[in-house]
Every structure is written in C-alpha cells, then in structure tokens.
Design an enzyme around this catalytic site. Sequence first.
Site, PDB file in Angstrom:
ATOM      1  N   ASP A  82       0.693  -1.234   0.006  1.00  0.00           N
ATOM      2  CA  ASP A  82       0.033   0.153   0.129  1.00  0.00           C
ATOM      3  C   ASP A  82       1.081   1.275  -0.157  1.00  0.00           C
ATOM      4  OD1 ASP A  82      -2.230  -1.591   0.049  1.00  0.00           O
ATOM      5  OD2 ASP A  82      -2.814  -1.261   1.926  1.00  0.00           O
ATOM      6  N   ASP A 185      -1.571  12.837  22.554  1.00  0.00           N
ATOM      7  CA  ASP A 185      -0.325  12.270  21.845  1.00  0.00           C
ATOM      8  C   ASP A 185      -0.403  13.185  20.500  1.00  0.00           C
ATOM      9  OD1 ASP A 185       0.548  10.988  23.875  1.00  0.00           O
ATOM     10  OD2 ASP A 185       0.539   8.935  23.032  1.00  0.00           O
TER      11      ASP A 185
END
Length: 300
Positions: A82, A185
């Site tokens: 991919d 995060d």
Amino acid sequence: MKKASLKTIGITLKPNSTPEFYNILPNLCAWLLRRKKQVVFREEDKERVTKFFKQKSIDQLEFWNAKNFHNKVDIMFSLGGDGTLIGACRRINSKIPVLGINLGRLGFITEFNKNEYFDRLGDILEGKYEITTKPLIHVSVMRKGELHFSDYFFNDAVLAKNDIARMIYLRAELDKEHIYNIAGDGIIISTPMGSTAYSMAAGGPIVHPDVKGLVLTPICPHSLIHRPFVIPDTAPITLKILPPHHSVTLTLDGQVAINIDEQDVVTMNDKKVKKISLIRNPDRSYFETIRDKFVFSKKD
C-alpha cells in the site's frame, strides 16, 4: 466504455528490493515487450533494476527522470504494498491510471495480488478496465504569515508529539468554527480510504470509501469525551498548537514529515483538488477485502 489502448507502461517499485522481483519483473517486462509496449522505470531505480535482468533485456528498457515518469506514461504499475501505491499516487499526473499489484504484507488498497493480475493484464492494456477516482487532500503550513509547506496526502495526516511521555495541546477547527481542544499524543486526519490504517488502530471508525468525509481521530486523548469525529469534506480543517509548546511533527502518509513550530497554522482540505485514478479489480469488493484483510468475520 472501452478506453484507448495503452502503449507506454511505467513501473514503480517498492523502495526495498524483494526476492520476488527476480521472478516477477523479468517475466512481466518480457510479456510487455513482446506486445510492443514501451517499458519505463525511474532513473533512480536503474542500478537495482539492472540486477534483475540480463544485459540484452536491459537494453530494451527505458529510464526516465521523475518529472517525465510521473507525467508522460499511459499507465502506472505499482509493484509493492500500500505504501508504494500511495507514494505513486501522491506524485503522478491525475490523468494516468494506476494499477496496484500487491507484493507487500497487507495490500488493502492494492487491487490485485501477484497471482491474479496477469489474468486481467491483456484486457487492461487494451483499454478494457474500470477506474475508481479518489481525492488527495491538500495540506498547507503557514509560518509567520507566509506559506512554509504544501503537499497532499492519500491516507492520512498526523500531527503528533516528538517528546517521550509529554502531552501536546491542539486546537481543531472546521471552517473557522471551534471543534475542540485536545490534550494527548496528537490527532489523525484520515480519508475514508485511510480509515482502516492508523486511524482505525487509534480507535477511529471504518468509513466506506464512497463516503464524502474525513475522520478526526485523537491519539491517546487525556479526556473521556474527545472521541473521533466524521466530518464533511467540504470545508477546511485548521490545526493550531496551544501552550505549553512541545516538539511536534506533521506526517503525511507516513512518507513525508516536517517539524511544526508553535506559531504555525496547519490547514487541510482547502479546496485545492487533486484526484487519482485507480484501476478496479472486478473480482474484488470492499467488504470482501475487509473480511479478508482484517478477519472481521468468516465468509459464508
């Protein structure tokens, strides 16, 4: 409707050579050359491509600079996973169809595997194929009132911390309307095609690729209420870093990364449109792929 036959074939390869290339590349190129096709690789791949061929065969191949390679072929073959396909899509001219052939591990968006693409290749080169058109999302970074960075992503853009065990603080807006402030995060902005990648791993929803929207998925938010949002793809998304400021990186498709300063403004989906054309595998459906790749449920 039948399209024009394809004469010039570009072949883009995964960055790291694999033993499979020794078998696949010579056979594929020989098959194309027997049918009087022009076979083209990137100049920067010449050294490693020559390892897979005998000298006589190499003399029949062509190696073009990046600009011509991504703009003047009739069709692009992507041999890899991919990531290889995404890298090709980010660079290629929108009018050139891309044939994804999976040599990687997952191969979720590469439509054909290495064992089946030859069965369709003759028809494809004669123009007998269907395409699915997908948008690339534009990203810009403004720094001190000037454009600092501009590019596109296919799967996702990630704004995330660099420091260990430190939260960052972000403000997210849609068309200048405040969505939320996030402590955590970072955040993932994903296309429907990319919703099965990092966003899904971070708790985001799987979104059908025909849905016209984007997904905002917080990464480890320090909150009980900051959940992923599916938002329309008709308005710009703006991200800003809030104090206290820490080191932050913007990553596009896991392939391009830049540092973001505390006063930078990151804008996505600002109506600069680029689309790519992927050749569909008529023997493969989206939900079949979900079941096959993620073992969501067994096929009856």
